[in-house]
Design a protein around this motif. Structure first.
Motif, PDB file in Angstrom:
ATOM      1  N   MET A   1       0.837  -1.157   0.000  1.00 48.87           N
ATOM      2  CA  MET A   1       0.000   0.000   0.000  1.00 48.87           C
ATOM      3  C   MET A   1       0.890   1.231   0.000  1.00 48.87           C
ATOM      4  SD  MET A   1      -3.131   0.816   2.480  1.00 48.87           S
ATOM      5  CE  MET A   1      -3.895  -0.734   2.747  1.00 48.87           C
ATOM      6  N   SER A   2       0.500   2.218  -0.732  1.00 47.65           N
ATOM      7  CA  SER A   2       1.263   3.445  -0.803  1.00 47.65           C
ATOM      8  C   SER A   2       1.048   4.265   0.466  1.00 47.65           C
ATOM      9  CB  SER A   2       0.828   4.251  -2.025  1.00 47.65           C
ATOM     10  OG  SER A   2       1.490   5.484  -2.034  1.00 47.65           O
ATOM     11  N   THR A   3       2.024   5.099   0.777  1.00 49.78           N
ATOM     12  CA  THR A   3       1.894   5.945   1.960  1.00 49.78           C
ATOM     13  C   THR A   3       1.308   7.307   1.630  1.00 49.78           C
ATOM     14  OG1 THR A   3       4.158   6.712   1.651  1.00 49.78           O
ATOM     15  CG2 THR A   3       3.805   4.837   3.131  1.00 49.78           C
ATOM     16  N   SER A   4       0.972   7.533   0.362  1.00 44.62           N
ATOM     17  CA  SER A   4       0.400   8.826  -0.002  1.00 44.62           C
ATOM     18  C   SER A   4      -1.017   8.955   0.535  1.00 44.62           C
ATOM     19  CB  SER A   4       0.397   8.995  -1.520  1.00 44.62           C
ATOM     20  OG  SER A   4      -0.429   8.025  -2.112  1.00 44.62           O
ATOM     21  N   ARG A   5      -1.440  10.201   0.765  1.00 45.79           N
ATOM     22  CA  ARG A   5      -2.754  10.442   1.354  1.00 45.79           C
ATOM     23  C   ARG A   5      -3.875  10.038   0.408  1.00 45.79           C
ATOM     24  NH1 ARG A   5      -2.968  15.996   4.723  1.00 45.79           N
ATOM     25  NH2 ARG A   5      -1.281  15.501   6.136  1.00 45.79           N
ATOM     26  N   GLY A   6      -4.887   9.439   0.986  1.00 47.88           N
ATOM     27  CA  GLY A   6      -6.065   9.106   0.213  1.00 47.88           C
ATOM     28  C   GLY A   6      -5.980   7.789  -0.529  1.00 47.88           C
ATOM     29  N   ASN A   7      -4.808   7.167  -0.591  1.00 51.86           N
ATOM     30  CA  ASN A   7      -4.673   5.903  -1.304  1.00 51.86           C
ATOM     31  C   ASN A   7      -4.909   4.765  -0.321  1.00 51.86           C
ATOM     32  OD1 ASN A   7      -4.146   3.928  -3.095  1.00 51.86           O
ATOM     33  ND2 ASN A   7      -1.959   4.319  -3.285  1.00 51.86           N
ATOM     34  N   ALA A   8      -6.150   4.372  -0.191  1.00 57.66           N
ATOM     35  CA  ALA A   8      -6.497   3.369   0.803  1.00 57.66           C
ATOM     36  C   ALA A   8      -6.814   2.015   0.179  1.00 57.66           C
ATOM     37  CB  ALA A   8      -7.681   3.835   1.629  1.00 57.66           C
ATOM     38  N   THR A   9      -6.747   1.907  -1.135  1.00 59.44           N
ATOM     39  CA  THR A   9      -7.071   0.627  -1.768  1.00 59.44           C
ATOM     40  C   THR A   9      -5.811   0.007  -2.352  1.00 59.44           C
ATOM     41  OG1 THR A   9      -7.576   1.729  -3.851  1.00 59.44           O
ATOM     42  CG2 THR A   9      -9.407   1.348  -2.335  1.00 59.44           C
ATOM     43  N   ARG A  10      -5.721  -1.272  -2.195  1.00 56.01           N
ATOM     44  CA  ARG A  10      -4.582  -2.014  -2.745  1.00 56.01           C
ATOM     45  C   ARG A  10      -4.980  -2.551  -4.109  1.00 56.01           C
ATOM     46  NH1 ARG A  10      -0.294  -5.251  -0.457  1.00 56.01           N
ATOM     47  NH2 ARG A  10      -1.014  -4.751   1.630  1.00 56.01           N
ATOM     48  N   ARG A  12      -2.842  -4.718  -5.880  1.00 57.39           N
ATOM     49  CA  ARG A  12      -2.205  -6.007  -6.133  1.00 57.39           C
ATOM     50  C   ARG A  12      -2.513  -6.947  -4.969  1.00 57.39           C
ATOM     51  NH1 ARG A  12       1.837  -6.778  -2.730  1.00 57.39           N
ATOM     52  NH2 ARG A  12       2.851  -5.017  -1.756  1.00 57.39           N
ATOM     53  N   PRO A  13      -2.372  -8.259  -5.196  1.00 59.45           N
ATOM     54  CA  PRO A  13      -2.609  -9.193  -4.085  1.00 59.45           C
ATOM     55  C   PRO A  13      -1.443  -9.182  -3.095  1.00 59.45           C
ATOM     56  CG  PRO A  13      -1.984 -10.389  -6.046  1.00 59.45           C
ATOM     57  CD  PRO A  13      -2.144  -8.949  -6.451  1.00 59.45           C
ATOM     58  N   GLN A  14      -1.656  -9.818  -1.992  1.00 60.56           N
ATOM     59  CA  GLN A  14      -0.623  -9.924  -0.964  1.00 60.56           C
ATOM     60  C   GLN A  14       0.595 -10.634  -1.537  1.00 60.56           C
ATOM     61  OE1 GLN A  14      -2.148 -11.766   2.532  1.00 60.56           O
ATOM     62  NE2 GLN A  14      -0.144 -12.098   3.435  1.00 60.56           N
ATOM     63  N   LYS A  15       1.801 -10.131  -1.244  1.00 62.47           N
ATOM     64  CA  LYS A  15       3.018 -10.664  -1.845  1.00 62.47           C
ATOM     65  C   LYS A  15       3.356 -12.051  -1.318  1.00 62.47           C
ATOM     66  CE  LYS A  15       7.662  -9.380  -3.121  1.00 62.47           C
ATOM     67  NZ  LYS A  15       8.686  -8.348  -3.069  1.00 62.47           N
ATOM     68  N   HIS A  16       3.379 -12.218  -0.003  1.00 62.98           N
ATOM     69  CA  HIS A  16       3.725 -13.508   0.590  1.00 62.98           C
ATOM     70  C   HIS A  16       2.482 -14.109   1.223  1.00 62.98           C
ATOM     71  CE1 HIS A  16       7.952 -12.751  -0.058  1.00 62.98           C
ATOM     72  NE2 HIS A  16       7.799 -11.553   0.496  1.00 62.98           N
ATOM     73  N   GLN A  17       2.046 -15.241   0.689  1.00 63.43           N
ATOM     74  CA  GLN A  17       0.852 -15.888   1.207  1.00 63.43           C
ATOM     75  C   GLN A  17       1.227 -17.240   1.793  1.00 63.43           C
ATOM     76  OE1 GLN A  17      -2.037 -16.033  -1.891  1.00 63.43           O
ATOM     77  NE2 GLN A  17      -2.321 -13.822  -1.922  1.00 63.43           N
TER      78      GLN A  17
END
Length: 185
Positions: A1-10, A12-17
């Motif tokens: 997830m990005s640390t920029s403001r307002g970017n609350a949606t991912r 891509r899928p989780q990297k390590h499952q």
């Protein structure tokens, strides 16, 4: 997830499952682990029960070495970790022994569905018998609703399976070292 403001949606899928679920007794076969896995958490509300079950599941539960002092009666009567009230005070006040909040009736203990009974019965069976019973249940009722009649049929099947003699596994001697098949000419 990005640390920029307002970017609350991912995006891509989780990297390590994880490929399999965590097992707290995979490499630890001690008596303490067996005791904790068989520990039945009672006298607490649903939220506190979930918390304590999580601690047991992920090896974070630390049992008490000596009894602790109860907040209600101020005696050393608490035998379970993370509780602040002894079981006597908690039942007398009808509150949770961990968070001290009001608890209605203990619903999980008073209500038992036939599916819970069946799961408990199937848990101790060998895999072969368990699969046989599950095939028969799925054939009789595909929707998954268990009735007392079906439970009685399952108990009869268990009795029949216990009486059934599977015999010795002498049929597999064909794979042994038999000199008649390997004659030298």
């Amino acid at each position: 997830m990005s640390t920029s403001r307002g970017n609350a949606t991912r995006t891509r899928p989780q990297k390590h499952q994880n490929k399999s679920a965590y097992k707290n007794d995979l490499h630890d076969k001690t008596n303490k682990t067996k005791f904790l896995n068989n520990l039945d958490v009672t006298g607490v509300c649903k939220r506190c029960k979930d918390i304590i079950d999580w601690k047991i599941k992920y090896k974070k539960y630390k049992p008490l070495t000596a009894p602790r002092k109860c907040v209600g009666c101020e005696e050393k009567a608490i035998k379970y970790a993370y509780h602040i009230l002894c079981t006597k005070c908690a039942t007398k006040r009808n509150v949770c022994a961990k968070c001290n909040t009001a608890v209605e009736a203990n619903e999980p203990e008073t209500e038992k569905s036939p599916n819970v009974d069946l799961q408990a019965m199937l848990k101790g069976l060998p895999e072969r018998k368990r699969r046989t019973i599950m095939r028969a249940i799925n054939k009789t009722c595909g929707d998954g609703n268990m009735t007392p009649e079906i439970l009685s049929q399952v108990e009869e099947m268990l009795k029949d399976m216990d009486n059934l003699d599977l015999g010795d596994d002498e049929d597999f001697d064909d794979f042994g070292s038999d000199d008649s098949d390997q004659s030298e000419d």
